[in-house]
Enzyme design. Structure first.
Site, PDB file in Angstrom:
ATOM      1  N   LYS A 159       0.832  -1.217   0.000  1.00 56.11           N
ATOM      2  CA  LYS A 159       0.000   0.000   0.000  1.00 56.11           C
ATOM      3  C   LYS A 159       0.862   1.260   0.000  1.00 56.11           C
ATOM      4  O   LYS A 159       0.575   2.215  -0.719  1.00 56.11           O
ATOM      5  CB  LYS A 159      -0.943  -0.025   1.216  1.00 56.11           C
ATOM      6  CG  LYS A 159      -1.998  -1.134   1.139  1.00 56.11           C
ATOM      7  CD  LYS A 159      -2.960  -1.095   2.310  1.00 56.11           C
ATOM      8  CE  LYS A 159      -2.364  -1.649   3.568  1.00 56.11           C
ATOM      9  NZ  LYS A 159      -2.094  -3.111   3.472  1.00 56.11           N
ATOM     10  N   THR A 160       1.920   1.254   0.807  1.00 57.58           N
ATOM     11  CA  THR A 160       2.819   2.411   0.837  1.00 57.58           C
ATOM     12  C   THR A 160       3.522   2.571  -0.506  1.00 57.58           C
ATOM     13  O   THR A 160       3.650   3.687  -1.031  1.00 57.58           O
ATOM     14  CB  THR A 160       3.854   2.254   1.960  1.00 57.58           C
ATOM     15  OG1 THR A 160       3.179   2.101   3.209  1.00 57.58           O
ATOM     16  CG2 THR A 160       4.765   3.472   2.027  1.00 57.58           C
ATOM     17  N   ASP A 195      -0.727   6.235   6.574  1.00 56.06           N
ATOM     18  CA  ASP A 195      -0.839   4.799   6.806  1.00 56.06           C
ATOM     19  C   ASP A 195      -1.603   4.568   8.110  1.00 56.06           C
ATOM     20  O   ASP A 195      -1.615   5.431   8.994  1.00 56.06           O
ATOM     21  CB  ASP A 195       0.553   4.181   6.893  1.00 56.06           C
ATOM     22  CG  ASP A 195       0.536   2.675   6.693  1.00 56.06           C
ATOM     23  OD1 ASP A 195      -0.528   2.132   6.321  1.00 56.06           O
ATOM     24  OD2 ASP A 195       1.591   2.051   6.906  1.00 56.06           O
ATOM     25  N   THR A 208      -5.553  -1.619   7.081  1.00 55.44           N
ATOM     26  CA  THR A 208      -5.828  -3.058   7.051  1.00 55.44           C
ATOM     27  C   THR A 208      -7.219  -3.352   7.594  1.00 55.44           C
ATOM     28  O   THR A 208      -7.673  -4.491   7.527  1.00 55.44           O
ATOM     29  CB  THR A 208      -4.792  -3.817   7.905  1.00 55.44           C
ATOM     30  OG1 THR A 208      -4.810  -3.302   9.238  1.00 55.44           O
ATOM     31  CG2 THR A 208      -3.390  -3.640   7.325  1.00 55.44           C
ATOM     32  N   ARG A 241       5.830  -8.561   0.892  1.00 51.36           N
ATOM     33  CA  ARG A 241       6.752  -8.265   1.994  1.00 51.36           C
ATOM     34  C   ARG A 241       7.339  -9.550   2.557  1.00 51.36           C
ATOM     35  O   ARG A 241       8.527  -9.629   2.863  1.00 51.36           O
ATOM     36  CB  ARG A 241       6.042  -7.483   3.100  1.00 51.36           C
ATOM     37  CG  ARG A 241       6.975  -7.065   4.250  1.00 51.36           C
ATOM     38  CD  ARG A 241       6.208  -6.390   5.363  1.00 51.36           C
ATOM     39  NE  ARG A 241       5.553  -5.182   4.879  1.00 51.36           N
ATOM     40  CZ  ARG A 241       4.595  -4.550   5.544  1.00 51.36           C
ATOM     41  NH1 ARG A 241       4.151  -5.022   6.701  1.00 51.36           N
ATOM     42  NH2 ARG A 241       4.055  -3.450   5.065  1.00 51.36           N
TER      43      ARG A 241
END
Length: 338
Positions: free
Chosen positions: A69-70, A114, A163, A222
């Protein structure tokens, strides 16, 4: 090695991980692997905004941790040819913190928050007028001398990542014009992620080895990058070879207790607990968390989604249930009710 390689008690990323992600982070949609439908939609919105010489509409990105997302927010900023300010919900403790961030924005810039679901209430309320009208009203002075001041803002884009989209208040959620759902990656996409990372790190990995890492990475880039780094360590120490093949990959992942379905020791503990003490359930979330000495949010956000997505666990009104697939994966048999 009993500790989980995938999960931590806190979702906060470590400095080493942040630095690593920055070094391999794609900068454009052309380099961004996966999320094909989402990329296509965003490219349309970005092209339209650029053609109209307008800022992009506010964007909400949600999905499980570790999907990028980042990274996606940085790609959006680059595609829009604007700057991006990055922060997180817990870091904005008061309205003054938000005002400082907003004051640094130039027309068209992006503010990325975030964990936006963790914003304090008063900060969230200030965002309403900032997002809709590009202005905020602040109170200057105290007591009888206090008076409101109108503070105009340049047109900007807020990108919020979470999330837990259900934890956002309806007023905040409805102010996002673009809502984007990031989904788990498939094995082939994760293989591409691993191969790209190996290239950035000047390492060589064979196709079957990169596919094996992708297969055990829980659909998450990740985690794929974490596993690649650990496998690379094993190859360097035990083989003294920069080329990573399938055998060293399987050996390393077995030492890390990552099985062929991507489950680690914590995932298996959840299933084993439910089977051993509750015959597979139903079991309440708080009971599972207490037995594992974890909080319910950690179980619900970090462990359950993948177990459910892979069909090992089910949610029911009465609690969580281990499926037949979960029993079979652990080589256990459900006891018949008497």
């Amino acid at each position: 090695m009993d500790d989980s390689i995938f999960h931590e008690n806190s979702p906060e990323k470590q400095p080493e991980e942040i630095a690593m992600e920055a070094s391999i982070r794609p900068q454009t949609f052309a380099d961004y692997i996966g999320q094909a439908e989402l990329k296509t939609e965003l490219q349309v919105y970005i092209s339209a905004a650029l053609a109209r010489d307008e800022s992009l509409d506010h964007v909400l990105i949600y999905g499980p941790p570790g999907l990028g997302k980042t990274t996606l927010s940085t790609v959006i900023a680059n595609e829009m040819h604007v700057n991006i300010q990055t922060t997180s919900g817990p870091a904005i403790e008061k309205t003054g913190d938000l005002l400082v961030l907003l004051n640094e924005l130039e027309p068209g810039d992006i503010l990325f928050i975030d964990e936006i679901h963790r914003l304090p209430r008063q900060v969230e309320e200030m965002l309403y007028s900032a997002m809709e009208d590009f202005q905020v009203d602040i109170i200057i002075g105290q007591d009888e001398g206090a008076h409101p001041v109108h503070f105009p803002l340049p047109p900007f884009t807020l990108i919020g990542a979470t999330t837990r989209p259900g934890a956002l208040s309806a007023p905040l959620r409805h102010r996002f014009g673009i809502v984007s759902h990031m989904r788990y990656y498939n094995q082939e996409e994760l293989q591409q992620v691993v191969q790209r990372t190996s290239h950035v790190f000047h390492s060589q990995i064979l196709d079957d080895a990169s596919l094996e890492i992708g297969r055990r990475s829980r659909g998450t880039p990740r985690i794929a990058n974490r596993l690649f780094r650990r496998v690379r360590d094993f190859a360097q120490v035990y083989r003294q070879d920069d080329c990573i093949d399938l055998s060293i990959t399987q050996e390393a992942l077995n030492v890390l207790n990552v099985d062929e379905c991507g489950l680690d020791s914590i995932d298996r503990k959840i299933l084993q607990l439910m089977i051993q003490f509750y015959n597979g359930g139903p079991v309440g979330l708080s009971t599972i968390a207490a037995n594992l000495s974890e909080d319910t949010t950690t179980i619900e956000d970090m462990y359950e989604p993948y177990l459910i997505q892979q069909g090992f666990l089910q949610r029911t009104p009465r609690g969580r249930i281990v499926t037949d697939k979960g029993f079979k994966h652990l080589g256990l048999t459900k006891q018949e009710d008497r």
